[in-house]
Motif scaffolding. Structure first.
Motif, PDB file in Angstrom:
ATOM      1  N   CYS A  13       0.805  -1.226   0.000  1.00 36.09           N
ATOM      2  CA  CYS A  13       0.000   0.000   0.000  1.00 36.09           C
ATOM      3  C   CYS A  13       0.838   1.276   0.000  1.00 36.09           C
ATOM      4  O   CYS A  13       0.339   2.353  -0.322  1.00 36.09           O
ATOM      5  CB  CYS A  13      -0.961   0.006   1.187  1.00 36.09           C
ATOM      6  N   GLY A  14       2.091   1.204   0.386  1.00 32.58           N
ATOM      7  CA  GLY A  14       2.964   2.372   0.321  1.00 32.58           C
ATOM      8  C   GLY A  14       3.046   3.205   1.575  1.00 32.58           C
ATOM      9  O   GLY A  14       3.750   4.212   1.609  1.00 32.58           O
ATOM     10  N   TYR A  15       2.328   2.817   2.626  1.00 32.47           N
ATOM     11  CA  TYR A  15       2.404   3.558   3.885  1.00 32.47           C
ATOM     12  C   TYR A  15       2.261   2.597   5.054  1.00 32.47           C
ATOM     13  O   TYR A  15       1.796   1.466   4.905  1.00 32.47           O
ATOM     14  CB  TYR A  15       1.320   4.641   3.966  1.00 32.47           C
ATOM     15  N   ILE A  16       2.689   3.075   6.225  1.00 35.56           N
ATOM     16  CA  ILE A  16       2.533   2.323   7.475  1.00 35.56           C
ATOM     17  C   ILE A  16       1.448   2.999   8.303  1.00 35.56           C
ATOM     18  O   ILE A  16       1.440   4.229   8.448  1.00 35.56           O
ATOM     19  CB  ILE A  16       3.853   2.290   8.269  1.00 35.56           C
ATOM     20  N   ILE A  17       0.522   2.204   8.835  1.00 32.57           N
ATOM     21  CA  ILE A  17      -0.481   2.718   9.774  1.00 32.57           C
ATOM     22  C   ILE A  17       0.045   2.480  11.184  1.00 32.57           C
ATOM     23  O   ILE A  17       0.283   1.330  11.579  1.00 32.57           O
ATOM     24  CB  ILE A  17      -1.837   2.014   9.595  1.00 32.57           C
ATOM     25  N   LEU A  18       0.244   3.540  11.918  1.00 32.91           N
ATOM     26  CA  LEU A  18       0.786   3.437  13.274  1.00 32.91           C
ATOM     27  C   LEU A  18      -0.349   3.487  14.281  1.00 32.91           C
ATOM     28  O   LEU A  18      -1.034   4.505  14.417  1.00 32.91           O
ATOM     29  CB  LEU A  18       1.771   4.582  13.523  1.00 32.91           C
ATOM     30  N   SER A  19      -0.574   2.358  14.960  1.00 32.89           N
ATOM     31  CA  SER A  19      -1.678   2.246  15.914  1.00 32.89           C
ATOM     32  C   SER A  19      -1.135   2.080  17.327  1.00 32.89           C
ATOM     33  O   SER A  19       0.073   1.928  17.528  1.00 32.89           O
ATOM     34  CB  SER A  19      -2.562   1.055  15.528  1.00 32.89           C
ATOM     35  N   GLU A  20      -2.036   2.108  18.313  1.00 34.85           N
ATOM     36  CA  GLU A  20      -1.597   2.034  19.712  1.00 34.85           C
ATOM     37  C   GLU A  20      -1.553   0.623  20.266  1.00 34.85           C
ATOM     38  O   GLU A  20      -0.674   0.286  21.045  1.00 34.85           O
ATOM     39  CB  GLU A  20      -2.514   2.893  20.598  1.00 34.85           C
ATOM     40  N   GLY A  21      -2.522  -0.225  19.886  1.00 32.14           N
ATOM     41  CA  GLY A  21      -2.630  -1.512  20.555  1.00 32.14           C
ATOM     42  C   GLY A  21      -2.563  -2.707  19.636  1.00 32.14           C
ATOM     43  O   GLY A  21      -2.828  -2.616  18.427  1.00 32.14           O
TER      44      GLY A  21
END
Length: 580
Positions: free
Chosen positions: A251-259
């Motif tokens: 997808c070309g990006y990283i999704i930065l999540s908390e948990g």
């Protein structure tokens, strides 16, 4: 030695330190023959990380770390010496020699094997009657069996020794279990399982190794999440949950999540680039890890005050690495997992597509703090908003956002633009002064950087450094008959470096940062590199060596005499009945 000398030398020749370091650090500031960049091992604004193409070494004048190309890979990738050698051999297409009997490498291999066995044990528990609790929880959170398999989720039984007994039956010892953080020692001397009654998330590094665990409690109790402690293979500030899966995303990006649950839910919904930090706010090390796989990050933290603060902090860390940062605006849900359950994957996809860039996000955060119908608050808003505009790097960005701020506050655009210009001028002036001070500090700093060494005997230590430096630079001096023994050194670390060099040279081998890397710790290698950067006149090396040796012996004799006098004085006091 664990690896043949000719193999190590060829490995270093095929892995130029500038090429290797450049894949992690932007090197673009020259100072003489050296290249400079921002240190990857500590946060800084002015480059103090130096790489010498001629000497094939690196050294940071800020934190003091230094070494050769193997040490750099050990530090940046958190690898042992043999693992770093293998990493560089693969990079260069160089066949590895036969495996060697390296003690630390064996410990790491055993710990990784133990973690893998523990992960398999936890996964198998989901199929037992006791594991029904975890299965019910996953069903409640709508995590499918396929997701559980993909992430290797498991269950830690609500008992004191289930894992311990299972691992001991496979040949692992209590000490190995304790070293891996899988058990804890009780007051009576026995051990008990660290993780109990928890949904288990194996933490897998980008090479596919199970390096640790994160456990979510099932039922009442604290802490809600528990992570493995720091071990030989696990450092939570240098790893990200699910990056082993996210790095494969197209997808070309990283999704930065908390948990962890958020990440599993996102992957299950088709968003396969989601990762999470491990019980901490985003660290600079984690940001650098992300930057190796993408140039764009979308922050999807929880929609609460803690999440907003964490987002702001993450933005400041990520933008230092020139990453494009966007922020999700979650409305009607507290986190990505809840949003997907309430509104579905397609709504979340649209949310991703419409995510705010970090400037819009910050400006909205400033706006929400003030009531612009009140003059005093409008003034406070304008001050904070123009400060934000002034910090934007591009002139076009500053112009566009000046217009937006002016429109929001109902004031002429030139008022905001002029104020932003004044503030930016002050910021640039302050930054230049800071950079000049920092550069001056770097230029004047001793090689040990901002953490000067504290020797117990500075006079002797200076001479000990000289002996090491001369033997390293001119190995033929090994034939000098009056060389001291390592025990003569006042500083233990210097004595160990000296001993390692002696051992190499007396065996007819070369002593350099590559061949010494296995014998020296990271701190000792940094110390060696720092003292090598001090000047030494080699035209009179033999006389200089003798002068250094004499100084060491003089200091040793002085200390010995002083010790004898103190002993005699104490004996006299005791004889006379004195107390002090």
């Amino acid at each position: 030695m664990a690896f043949p000398e000719n193999f190590i030398n060829e490995l270093v020749e095929r892995n130029d330190i500038v090429d290797v370091v450049s894949s992690y650090v932007r090197l673009n500031k020259k100072s003489g023959a050296n290249l400079f960049g921002l240190c990857p091992f500590h946060s800084e604004k002015t480059p103090s990380f130096s790489v010498s193409p001629d000497k094939q070494i690196y050294h940071c004048f800020g934190c003091g770390k230094g070494g050769g190309v193997i040490n750099f890979v050990m530090e940046i990738e958190n690898l042992s010496f043999p693992e770093a050698v293998e990493f560089l051999a693969k990079r260069a297409g160089l066949p590895m020699p036969e495996e060697t009997n390296d003690r630390e490498s064996r410990r790491r291999e055993r710990m990784l094997a133990l973690n893998k066995a523990a992960a398999r044990f936890f996964y198998q528990q989901l199929s037992t009657p006791a594991g029904q609790t975890a299965c019910d929880y996953m069903r409640k959170r709508k995590l499918s069996p396929a997701t559980a398999r993909s992430f290797g989720l498991g269950f830690a039984p609500d008992t004191w020794n289930s894992l311990t007994d299972a691992m001991k039956s496979q040949g692992f010892t209590e000490k190995e279990l304790a070293d891996a953080g899988l058990v804890r020692r009780g007051k009576s001397g026995g051990v008990y399982d660290t993780f109990r009654n928890r949904l288990m998330f194996p933490v897998i590094d980008v090479r596919g190794n199970v390096i640790g665990f994160s456990g979510r409690i099932l039922g009442d109790g604290e802490p809600k999440y528990m992570n493995s402690p720091e071990t030989l293979v696990f450092n939570k500030s240098r790893n990200l949950f699910a990056l082993n899966l996210a790095k494969k995303s197209k997808c070309g990006y990283i999704i930065l999540s908390e948990g962890n649950i958020d990440v599993a839910s996102l992957h299950q919904a088709g968003f396969d680039s989601a990762v999470a930090s491990l019980g901490t706010s985003l660290t600079p090390e984690q940001a650098r890890l992300i930057s190796r796989y993408t140039d764009q990050v979308i922050i999807a933290y929880d929609n609460d005050n803690a999440g907003i603060k964490a987002s702001q902090r993450a933005i400041s860390i990520l933008e230092k690495l020139d990453l494009k940062v966007k922020v999700l605006r979650l409305e009607g849900a507290k986190d990505p997992d809840e949003f997907i359950k309430l509104k579905g994957p397609e709504a979340f996809r649209k949310l991703l597509e419409g995510s705010e860039n970090q400037i819009d996000y910050r400006l909205r955060a400033v706006t929400e703090k003030y009531d612009l119908s009140v003059d005093e608050e409008k003034v406070a808003f304008l001050k904070e908003a123009t400060e934000l505009v002034a910090r934007l790097p591009g002139a076009v960005e500053r112009q566009v956002y000046s217009m937006r701020v002016a429109s929001m506050a109902g004031v002429p655009e030139n008022v905001v633009a002029d104020e932003a210009r004044r503030r930016r001028k002050r910021l640039l002036s302050s930054a230049r002064k800071t950079e000049d001070r920092e550069q001056s500090r770097v230029d004047r700093a001793p090689p040990s950087g901002s953490r000067p060494l504290r020797y117990t005997d500075p006079a002797s230590a200076a001479a000990e450094e000289g002996v090491i430096r001369l033997l390293y630079l001119e190995p033929s001096l090994i034939r000098e008959p009056s060389l001291p023994v390592p025990e003569d050194f006042s500083q233990e670390s210097l004595g160990h470096i000296y001993s390692a060099i002696l051992e190499k040279l007396r065996r007819g081998e070369s002593a350099n940062t590559a061949t010494l890397g296995e014998a020296l710790s990271g701190e000792e290698m940094s110390l060696l590199v720092s003292l090598l950067q001090k000047p030494e006149v080699l035209s009179r090396s033999r006389q200089s060596l003798r002068d250094y040796i004499n100084k060491i012996k003089e200091r040793r004799d002085e200390l010995s005499q002083s010790s004898d006098l103190r002993a005699l004085a104490n004996k006299y006091r005791e004889k006379k009945g004195y107390e002090g």
